[in-house]
Structures are given as C-alpha cells and as structure tokens.
Scaffold this active site. Structure first.
Site: not given
Ligand code: NAP
Length: 313
Positions: A228, A276
């Site tokens: 993250r 991502h």
C-alpha cells in the site's frame, strides 16, 4: 432461500463475472448485488460478500454475523463503524500468493539484471557491459512474512538470492535471516540490495518507510512497493532518488489511483510506475475459496478465521 448480498463498488462488467461464477459454483445460494435485495431481507441477512463496500449499503445489513472479502487488503473495512467489528474474512488464496510471488520475482530479476540502467544506456546509445553479480551475492529483504511474503521468499530463495525478512513476531524461516519488530528494522534496511514491501496498511505500518528509515538504505539499493502506498513516504523517496541516495523504485500502489497525470512519479527516470497489477485477484480460484467458506458456514455454522481488529490485519 434468503439472498446473500454482494456489497461492492466493482464495475458492472467485473461484477457480472463474479456473479456468473458464483451462480455456477453455488446454485443452491441466491447471491445478488446488495442494491437488488429488499429491506426486509437485508435486515436479516447473516453473511455478505464484500469488496470495498459502501457504508450506506452496509448499514442496510445490521444482522451480519461475518463478511467474506474478495480482496486481501482490508485496511478500509477495519476502520468502518458500519461493520461494528463484524468478523471480516480476508481473501487468502494460494493462487494470489503465487501471482504476487511471480511479480516480486519478475521485478527483482529486472533490478538484479539492471534493466533500468540498460534502458537508460540504450536511450543514450551507450554500449557498456556492466559487471555481472550472481544472485547469491544479492540480498533481498522482504517486509512482511504473511501469505504473500512467504510465497515471495520461497520464489526468491529458489532463484538463488540471499533473503532476509521482517515481521512483527520473531520467526524461524529456513535459510532466511529474520528480523522482528521496529527496533530490528534498521538492521535489515542497511544490508539489503532490494527491499520488497508486502505489509498490510495498519496504524503501525502507515508511514513506516519515512525519510529517516529510507536514508538507512544503501545508495545502490532499490525499493519495490507492492503493498500500500501509505506505508512509504513517496515524497521522501523522490528526494532520496534525486540525491542519488537510492537506485530505483518500482511502485504498484498509490494514494490516489489512477495516479494523477501531474504526479512527478510518472516522469522520474529512477521510478517504474505500475497500475496496481502486482497481485490481481484470480476470479476462478478466489470464487472457490468463497464457495468453501460459505458452504462450511451454511452446512456447519463455521465462520472462517477472521481479521484481528486490534492488530488491523
Ligand atoms: P498477511 O498474511 O496478513 O501478512 C501480513 C504480514 O505483515 C505478517 O507477516 C505480519 O507480521 C506483518 N506485519 C503486519 N504488521 C506489522 C508491523 N507493524 N511490523 C512488522 N510486521 C508487520 O497479509 P498478506 O496476505 O501477505 O498481504 C499483505 C498486503 O499485501 C495486504 O494487506 C494488501 O494490502 C497487499 N496486497 C497488495 C496487492 C496488490 O495488487 N498490490 C494484492 C494483494 C494484497 P506477523 O507475521 O508477525 O504477524
């Protein structure tokens, strides 16, 4: 048959894929988007399948005994008052771990074989053979030894890299130098050629790789963040890269996604931006895990192991 809600913000096309797969695997269950469930059924539903659930939808389901997440990261859900500490079962899928380990190995190999440097040389038409370093002389540090970290460690070891790892609790991992707790993190950071972040985002890991810790990395070290964004201070990271105090960063996760066009990360010569994609959920394997968990609950009343709200992961 009481319907099972799918409470999610996934787009219509992907949602249709999940629902078709659920219908095929669990014809005995009536799994529907939460918006299509009436208020009376919503008030008594005991289990939901969730993926970034909207708070206003969650509020319609006050009797949930547990929720099955389609994603592995649950940092937003553990903060949601609407869930009122309802057990959250994360997606723990060996196929996801394999896919993530494949991404880690891919990008470690790219850095190990100096692809960013050869790309720069090609742009500048420089013919220069860089000295080869064998993997046994490269140390890869993996932050996080959970489902994803352990799979990455196995792949790196099999490729012949030296591996060190860091997590909260002390651990013995065959052939790996293990460090535990914040006080031992500097020891790992100072020795690694490549550091791979595979930690959950929690109050303890938010801002973990701040300016002070990033300066502990060696100038020829690289960083891979597949976890993250908020775990790493990207502004401090850019400053380190600009000063030549770090070699390269491979970033797959960002505070705002898609990464805004104005971000300096896009253009930085020492940064690889990925959209991502390091660990996409595999609908085929993940839906089998959802099926097994739901069946055990409906047949035997068993709720699978859930996230620890106090730890945040
Ligand atoms: P996990 O099985 O829960 O493992 C978490 C690991 O992190 C454990 O080893 C844990 O230590 C360690 N940890 C947690 N807090 C720590 C702290 N304060 N200090 C040191 N170590 C700490 O999680 P996972 O399934 O491997 O997933 C990790 C994360 O990857 C997810 O939370 C998600 O955010 C991210 N992810 C990203 C993608 C992507 O596409 N980019 C895809 C899937 C997941 P202990 O072993 O001591 O408990």
């Amino acid at each position: 048959m009481q319907p099972v809600p799918l409470i999610s913000d996934i787009d219509a096309a992907e949602r249709a894929l999940w629902l078709a797969r659920f219908a095929e695997l669990m014809p005995e269950l009536d799994i529907r988007p939460s918006e299509q469930i009436n208020d009376a059924d919503a008030r008594t539903a005991r289990v939901a399948i969730v993926a970034n659930p909207a708070p206003e939808q969650l509020r319609r389901f006050p009797a949930l005994r547990w929720v099955q997440s389609l994603w592995a990261g649950v940092e937003k859900m553990v903060q949601m008052p609407e869930l009122a500490r309802v057990p959250i079962v994360r997606m723990e899928d060996p196929e996801l771990a394999r896919i993530m380990a494949e991404a880690v190995l891919t990008w470690v190999l790219c850095l190990h074989r100096e692809l960013p440097e050869y790309a720069r040389q090609q742009r500048e038409r420089i013919w220069h053979q860089r000295l080869y370093t064998p993997p046994a002389e490269r140390e890869i540090g993996v932050l996080g030894t959970g489902n994803l970290g352990m799979a990455a460690i196995a792949a790196l070891k099999a490729q012949g890299f030296r591996v060190s790892a860091w997590s909260r609790a002390a651990k013995q991992i065959d052939g790996v130098s293990h460090y535990a707790g914040e006080e031992q993190l500097p020891l790992l950071l100072a020795r690694c050629d490549i550091v791979v972040v595979l930690l959950p985002l929690t109050p303890q890991t938010r801002g973990l790789l701040n300016e002070q810790r990033l300066t502990l990395l060696r100038p020829d070290a690289s960083l891979i963040n597949f976890a993250r964004a908020a775990i790493v201070d990207y502004d401090a990271l850019l400053r380190q890269l600009d000063r030549g105090a770090l070699r390269h960063a491979v970033l797959d996760v960002f505070d705002t996604e898609p990464l805004p066009a104005s971000s300096p990360l896009w253009q930085h010569p020492a940064v690889t931006v990925l959209p991502h994609v390091s660990g996409p959920t595999d609908i085929g394997s993940a839906s089998l895990i959802v099926r097994d968990n739901l069946r055990r609950y409906f047949d035997h009343g068993e709720i699978p192991a859930a996230v620890d709200y106090a730890r945040g992961y």
